[in-house]
Design a protein around this motif. Structure first.
Motif, mmCIF file in Angstrom:
data_model
loop_
_atom_site.group_PDB
_atom_site.id
_atom_site.type_symbol
_atom_site.label_atom_id
_atom_site.label_comp_id
_atom_site.label_asym_id
_atom_site.label_seq_id
_atom_site.Cartn_x
_atom_site.Cartn_y
_atom_site.Cartn_z
ATOM 1 N N GLY A 66 0.931 -1.203 -0.166
ATOM 2 C CA GLY A 66 0.182 -0.081 -0.007
ATOM 3 C C GLY A 66 0.845 1.302 0.042
ATOM 4 N N ILE A 67 0.973 1.875 -1.215
ATOM 5 C CA ILE A 67 1.949 2.933 -1.401
ATOM 6 C C ILE A 67 1.312 4.392 -0.859
ATOM 7 C CG2 ILE A 67 3.575 1.564 -2.859
ATOM 8 C CD1 ILE A 67 2.617 3.614 -4.972
ATOM 9 N N ASP A 68 0.258 4.329 -0.585
ATOM 10 C CA ASP A 68 -0.816 5.795 -0.271
ATOM 11 C C ASP A 68 -1.438 5.486 0.796
ATOM 12 O OD1 ASP A 68 0.216 6.596 -2.838
ATOM 13 O OD2 ASP A 68 -1.616 6.439 -3.790
ATOM 14 N N THR A 90 2.576 9.206 1.300
ATOM 15 C CA THR A 90 3.027 8.618 0.034
ATOM 16 C C THR A 90 4.300 8.331 -0.098
ATOM 17 O OG1 THR A 90 2.835 10.484 -1.483
ATOM 18 C CG2 THR A 90 0.741 9.395 -0.859
ATOM 19 N N SER A 91 4.919 7.577 -0.884
ATOM 20 C CA SER A 91 6.197 7.489 -1.282
ATOM 21 C C SER A 91 7.234 7.096 -0.444
ATOM 22 C CB SER A 91 6.653 9.091 -1.632
ATOM 23 O OG SER A 91 5.837 9.298 -2.627
ATOM 24 N N TYR A 92 8.498 7.469 -0.396
ATOM 25 C CA TYR A 92 9.506 6.972 0.330
ATOM 26 C C TYR A 92 9.556 5.535 0.263
ATOM 27 C CZ TYR A 92 9.332 11.881 1.465
ATOM 28 O OH TYR A 92 9.249 13.294 1.460
ATOM 29 N N ALA A 93 9.754 4.756 1.612
ATOM 30 C CA ALA A 93 9.671 3.327 1.606
ATOM 31 C C ALA A 93 8.117 2.885 1.678
ATOM 32 C CB ALA A 93 10.744 2.896 2.424
ATOM 33 N N LEU A 94 7.148 3.899 1.900
ATOM 34 C CA LEU A 94 6.013 3.274 2.217
ATOM 35 C C LEU A 94 5.460 2.226 1.124
ATOM 36 C CD1 LEU A 94 3.521 3.907 4.465
ATOM 37 C CD2 LEU A 94 2.554 4.998 2.520
ATOM 38 N N GLY A 95 5.118 1.094 1.582
ATOM 39 C CA GLY A 95 4.447 0.111 0.684
ATOM 40 C C GLY A 95 5.695 -0.692 -0.053
ATOM 41 N N VAL A 96 6.752 -0.403 0.300
ATOM 42 C CA VAL A 96 7.777 -1.060 -0.744
ATOM 43 C C VAL A 96 8.857 -1.726 0.513
ATOM 44 C CG1 VAL A 96 9.926 -0.678 -2.133
ATOM 45 C CG2 VAL A 96 7.831 0.661 -2.563
ATOM 46 N N ASP A 272 9.852 11.837 -10.838
ATOM 47 C CA ASP A 272 10.025 10.753 -9.685
ATOM 48 C C ASP A 272 9.360 11.230 -8.426
ATOM 49 O OD1 ASP A 272 10.802 8.646 -8.060
ATOM 50 O OD2 ASP A 272 11.886 10.182 -7.003
ATOM 51 N N SER A 273 8.311 10.481 -8.061
ATOM 52 C CA SER A 273 7.541 11.062 -6.983
ATOM 53 C C SER A 273 8.244 10.439 -5.754
ATOM 54 C CB SER A 273 5.941 10.660 -7.041
ATOM 55 O OG SER A 273 6.031 9.143 -7.296
ATOM 56 N N ALA A 274 8.640 9.263 -5.754
ATOM 57 C CA ALA A 274 8.965 8.529 -4.346
ATOM 58 C C ALA A 274 10.182 9.694 -3.764
ATOM 59 C CB ALA A 274 9.704 7.199 -4.607
ATOM 60 N N ASN A 275 11.052 10.120 -4.119
ATOM 61 C CA ASN A 275 12.111 10.801 -3.542
ATOM 62 C C ASN A 275 11.852 12.310 -3.710
ATOM 63 O OD1 ASN A 275 13.351 8.815 -2.114
ATOM 64 N ND2 ASN A 275 13.786 7.949 -4.298
ATOM 65 N N CYS A 276 10.802 12.901 -4.030
ATOM 66 C CA CYS A 276 10.456 14.416 -4.312
ATOM 67 C C CYS A 276 10.674 14.810 -2.872
ATOM 68 C CB CYS A 276 9.198 14.663 -4.664
ATOM 69 S SG CYS A 276 8.708 16.172 -4.629
ATOM 70 N N ALA A 279 9.549 19.977 0.721
ATOM 71 C CA ALA A 279 9.029 21.187 0.417
ATOM 72 C C ALA A 279 8.231 21.187 -0.887
ATOM 73 C CB ALA A 279 10.251 22.237 0.461
ATOM 74 N N LEU A 280 8.857 20.475 -1.824
ATOM 75 C CA LEU A 280 8.398 20.679 -3.047
ATOM 76 C C LEU A 280 7.042 19.904 -2.996
ATOM 77 C CD1 LEU A 280 7.842 21.258 -6.132
ATOM 78 C CD2 LEU A 280 9.436 19.270 -6.747
ATOM 79 N N ARG A 281 7.169 18.613 -2.379
ATOM 80 C CA ARG A 281 6.017 17.752 -2.041
ATOM 81 C C ARG A 281 4.833 18.525 -1.571
ATOM 82 N NH1 ARG A 281 5.507 12.344 -1.827
ATOM 83 N NH2 ARG A 281 8.061 12.073 -2.183
#
Ligand SMILES: NC(=O)c1ccc[n+]([C@@H]2O[C@H](COP(=O)([O-])OP(=O)(O)OC[C@H]3O[C@@H](n4cnc5c(N)ncnc54)[C@H](OP(=O)(O)O)[C@@H]3O)[C@@H](O)[C@H]2O)c1
Length: 333
Positions: A66-68, A90-96, A272-276, A279-281
């Motif tokens: 579950g990445i979200d 969302t993103s980073y290591a979540l769900g991975v 790339d969303s995962a490591n955005c 601040a930008l996120r």
């Protein structure tokens, strides 16, 4: 809290691979500063891959994909969050590699948590999810690189998918002329309702060619497909235009030449969303809650399914042909 709660757990043992609902407890959750009661999650292609043995997404078993997720803070050892706060992760290591959103409770790192912006509900945040965030990041980067509505039409590929659908809606909000490429003849009315001015068949936008350049047509592109489609976009984007490369549903290898770059000055923008960075996120989520917010987010793009129907939703996204986004209602708050 020693009480059990429901989670969707994948496991790989000598006896084989399993993916099933299980009762787990807080002691099963990974470490983190913020404990969240999860209200909604969503289904992304990556989640589909995490639910099958050959998916190559999950690193350690047993695991909760579950990445979200979107929910409410229950406890936080980090001062920036307090019980009752509505949040998105969302993103980073979540769900991975860190237990994800297919669980009634999640414990995550505080540095991954985004406060729910005013202008979005938790459900709307998951109708957007990683796909919507990535579409918004792509549009933001196109605009940052000089794209304006006056430059001409913007083409979205993989248009009926989550990322494509939301990209169409955002660009329409911002006043762009939008073209959509799809493999699904039956979904033209859906794409028009979202705001597509023109629809191209997938065969046209994925056609191979030995020509380094073709007639220039697009001021900008949001590409969810990759492969031969990205090669097509490079051949057909107009002078100084930009392509946001987001996905690979159509393949990973791109057969191109240097000519789009050195004769037309094309910008190929990696998304790339995962490591955005955070601040930008946060900036992107603020846009999604205001000027980017899709007009038909809950009535056309997002459709809700109960937690029990998650296995079917995961199988459907892997099979292809899911329109828009599937929101999973995890628990009542
Ligand atoms: N860069 C990032 O950070 C990031 C974040 C999220 C997602 N992604 C990637 O972006 C892509 C799209 O994500 P999504 O959530 O929108 O997925 P999705 O909902 O499954 O949509 C993908 C769309 O691609 C098209 N498609 C499927 N198979 C295809 C094929 N063989 N050839 C050409 N087109 C095909 C289909 O659209 P039509 O039927 O309309 O043609 C489909 O609806 C995926 O590759 C995903 O992994 C990347």
């Amino acid at each position: 809290m020693s009480a059990t709660f429901k989670a969707f757990v994948v496991d790989k043992k000598e006896a084989g691979f399993t993916a099933a609902f299980k009762d787990i407890t807080q002691t099963d959750l990974p470490p983190g500063e913020v404990l969240i009661k999860v209200a909604y999650s969503s289904v992304n292609y990556k989640d589909g891959l995490a639910s099958i043995p050959e998916g190559k997404i999950v690193r350690n078993y047993p695991f909760v994909p579950g990445i979200d997720l979107a929910g409410v803070v229950v406890e936080s050892s980090e001062a920036g969050f307090k019980p009752g706060d509505e949040v998105i992760v969302t993103s980073y290591a979540l769900g991975v590699s860190h237990f994800g959103g297919f669980s009634e409770y999640a414990r995550v790192k505080a540095e991954w948590v985004v406060p729910l912006p005013s202008g979005l509900t938790l459900k709307e945040a998951m109708a957007l999810g990683t796909a919507g965030f990535t579409a918004a990041l792509a549009v933001h980067k196109l605009v940052y690189n000089g794209l304006t509505p006056q430059h001409g039409p913007v083409l979205i590929t993989g248009a009926t998918g989550g990322l494509g659908s939301i990209a169409i809606s955002i660009l329409k909000n911002l006043g762009y002329t939008v073209a959509a490429s799809t493999g699904q003849q039956s979904e033209h009315d859906y794409l028009k309702a979202l705001g597509a001015d023109d629809i191209l068949p997938r065969e046209e936008t994925s056609a191979e060619s030995n020509r380094p350049l073709d007639k220039d047509r697009w001021a900008g592109c949001v590409d969810a497909v990759g492969g031969a489609t990205l090669a097509y976009l490079l051949r057909t984007t107009s002078y100084g235009g930009s392509i946001a490369s987001c996905g690979n549903t159509g393949g990973v290898n791109v057969n191109t030449t240097v000519f789009p770059f050195i004769l037309r000055g094309i910008n190929l923008l990696g998304i790339d969303s995962a490591n955005c960075p955070m601040a930008l996120r946060r900036t992107i989520w603020e846009h999604l809650a205001s000027d980017y917010k899709p007009k038909h987010l809950l009535d056309l793009v997002g459709h809700e399914a109960p937690f029990e129907e998650l296995p079917q939703a995961l199988a459907a996204i892997l099979k292809g042909g899911v329109r828009g986004r599937t929101i999973i209602k995890i628990a009542a708050l």
